[in-house]
Enzyme design. Structure first.
Site, short mmCIF file in Angstrom:
data_model
loop_
_atom_site.label_atom_id
_atom_site.label_comp_id
_atom_site.label_asym_id
_atom_site.label_seq_id
_atom_site.Cartn_x
_atom_site.Cartn_y
_atom_site.Cartn_z
N LYS A 14 0.78 -1.27 -0.12
CA LYS A 14 0.16 -0.32 -0.42
C LYS A 14 0.84 1.16 0.14
O LYS A 14 0.60 2.00 -0.45
CB LYS A 14 -1.20 0.15 1.11
CG LYS A 14 -1.82 -1.32 1.52
CD LYS A 14 -2.87 -0.88 3.13
CE LYS A 14 -1.70 -0.60 3.83
NZ LYS A 14 -1.18 -1.96 4.66
N ARG A 89 -8.18 1.32 10.32
CA ARG A 89 -8.08 0.02 10.60
C ARG A 89 -8.62 -0.66 11.57
O ARG A 89 -8.36 -2.02 11.55
CB ARG A 89 -6.54 0.58 11.50
CG ARG A 89 -5.09 -0.40 9.98
CD ARG A 89 -4.36 -0.45 11.09
NE ARG A 89 -2.82 -0.43 11.20
CZ ARG A 89 -1.37 -0.46 10.58
NH1 ARG A 89 -2.17 0.91 9.97
NH2 ARG A 89 -0.74 -0.24 10.11
N ARG A 125 12.38 -6.19 4.40
CA ARG A 125 11.53 -4.34 4.09
C ARG A 125 12.73 -3.10 4.63
O ARG A 125 12.84 -3.52 5.50
CB ARG A 125 10.43 -4.34 4.40
CG ARG A 125 10.20 -2.75 4.36
CD ARG A 125 7.97 -2.59 4.47
NE ARG A 125 7.81 -2.11 5.86
CZ ARG A 125 6.74 -2.14 5.78
NH1 ARG A 125 5.58 -2.14 5.10
NH2 ARG A 125 6.53 -1.95 6.62
N ARG A 158 12.94 -0.65 10.12
CA ARG A 158 11.93 -0.33 10.85
C ARG A 158 12.03 -1.32 12.18
O ARG A 158 11.81 -2.68 11.75
CB ARG A 158 10.49 -0.30 10.62
CG ARG A 158 9.99 0.93 9.72
CD ARG A 158 8.58 1.01 9.05
NE ARG A 158 7.36 0.59 9.96
CZ ARG A 158 6.44 0.41 9.34
NH1 ARG A 158 6.28 0.93 8.19
NH2 ARG A 158 5.09 -0.29 9.99
N ARG A 169 1.88 -8.42 14.17
CA ARG A 169 1.43 -7.07 13.59
C ARG A 169 0.26 -8.00 12.74
O ARG A 169 -1.08 -7.22 12.01
CB ARG A 169 2.32 -6.22 12.75
CG ARG A 169 2.71 -5.50 13.57
CD ARG A 169 3.83 -4.57 13.11
NE ARG A 169 3.60 -3.98 11.88
CZ ARG A 169 3.92 -3.58 10.77
NH1 ARG A 169 5.95 -4.62 10.83
NH2 ARG A 169 4.01 -2.66 9.49
#
Ligand code: AMP
Length: 211
Positions: A14, A89, A125, A158, A169
């Site tokens: 996204k 969310r 990532r 991150r 998550r």
């Protein structure tokens, strides 16, 4: 305002797509995750409230998030084309947007990615520490290891992309996602996209939908 909501798991692409839309097509990209990370870096109150939830992979309470997004949307000119990435969310967050005609989303796009790909996408990532440009160690490496192609700053992981936090998550996403999809489906605003495709192909499809 024209508001598009991007729905999808962490790691579904996204943010990458929203950033390209903002750079090449004049949309405004509002990422609540980016806003919270900036607030933490700057030591702002909302960042301090959010940090313990982010570090644990949990959702920040709805009241905090709704106030944050309402303020951000309130600052934008009324003719803006906005992509909301990471908000709503929860159904309570979606209802808060719908309460005010000025912030009511026009459409929601669901980025579908098979579950088994998400862990690898997230733990691999990396992001630029300065401009936020996303990378992936295997699928989208920078030209020079550890250095951002766009701005030359250092690329980092991150903290919440570590394996232990990612697992939580994804669990949180799995419980919140279906009610949110049902919410937008009932409002006849949901479009589902296969997001397991190359970045440029997905971008072309999104541009078509949004034009
Ligand atoms: P993201 O960058 O979208 O993956 O968000 C990173 C973290 O920020 C999430 O794991 C949550 O802890 C928090 N967060 C971001 N957006 C929201 C939201 N709309 N509601 C609750 N928590 C959020």
């Amino acid at each position: 305002m024209d508001i598009t909501v991007f729905l999808g798991a962490p790691g579904s692409g996204k943010g990458t797509q929203a950033k390209i839309l903002a750079k090449d097509h004049g949309s405004i990209h509002l990422s609540t995750g980016d806003m919270l990370r900036a607030a933490i870096q700057q030591g702002v109150d909302v960042g301090l409230k959010a940090k313990k939830f982010i570090d644990a992979g949990e959702l920040v309470p709805d009241a905090v998030m709704i106030e944050l997004i309402e303020k951000a949307l309130g600052r934008l000119p009324s003719q803006s084309k906005i992509v909301l990435d990471g908000f709503p969310r929860t159904v309570a967050q979606a209802e808060a947007l719908d309460k005010n005609a000025a912030t009511r989303p026009n459409r929601a796009i669901y980025f579908m990615v098979p579950d088994e790909l998400l862990l690898e996408r997230l733990t691999g990532r990396r992001v630029c520490s300065k401009c936020g440009q996303p990378y992936h160690v295997k699928n989208m490496p920078p030209k020079k290891a550890g250095i951002c192609d766009a701005c030359g700053a250092t690329i980092v992981q991150r903290p919440d992309d570590s394996e232990s936090v990612v697992a939580r998550r994804l669990e949180v996403f799995a419980t919140q996602n279906q009610p949110l999809l049902d919410y937008f489906k009932n409002a006849k605003k949901l479009k589902e996209l296969n997001a397991n495709t190359p970045v440029d192909e997905l971008q072309t499809e999104l541009v078509k939908i949004l034009s």
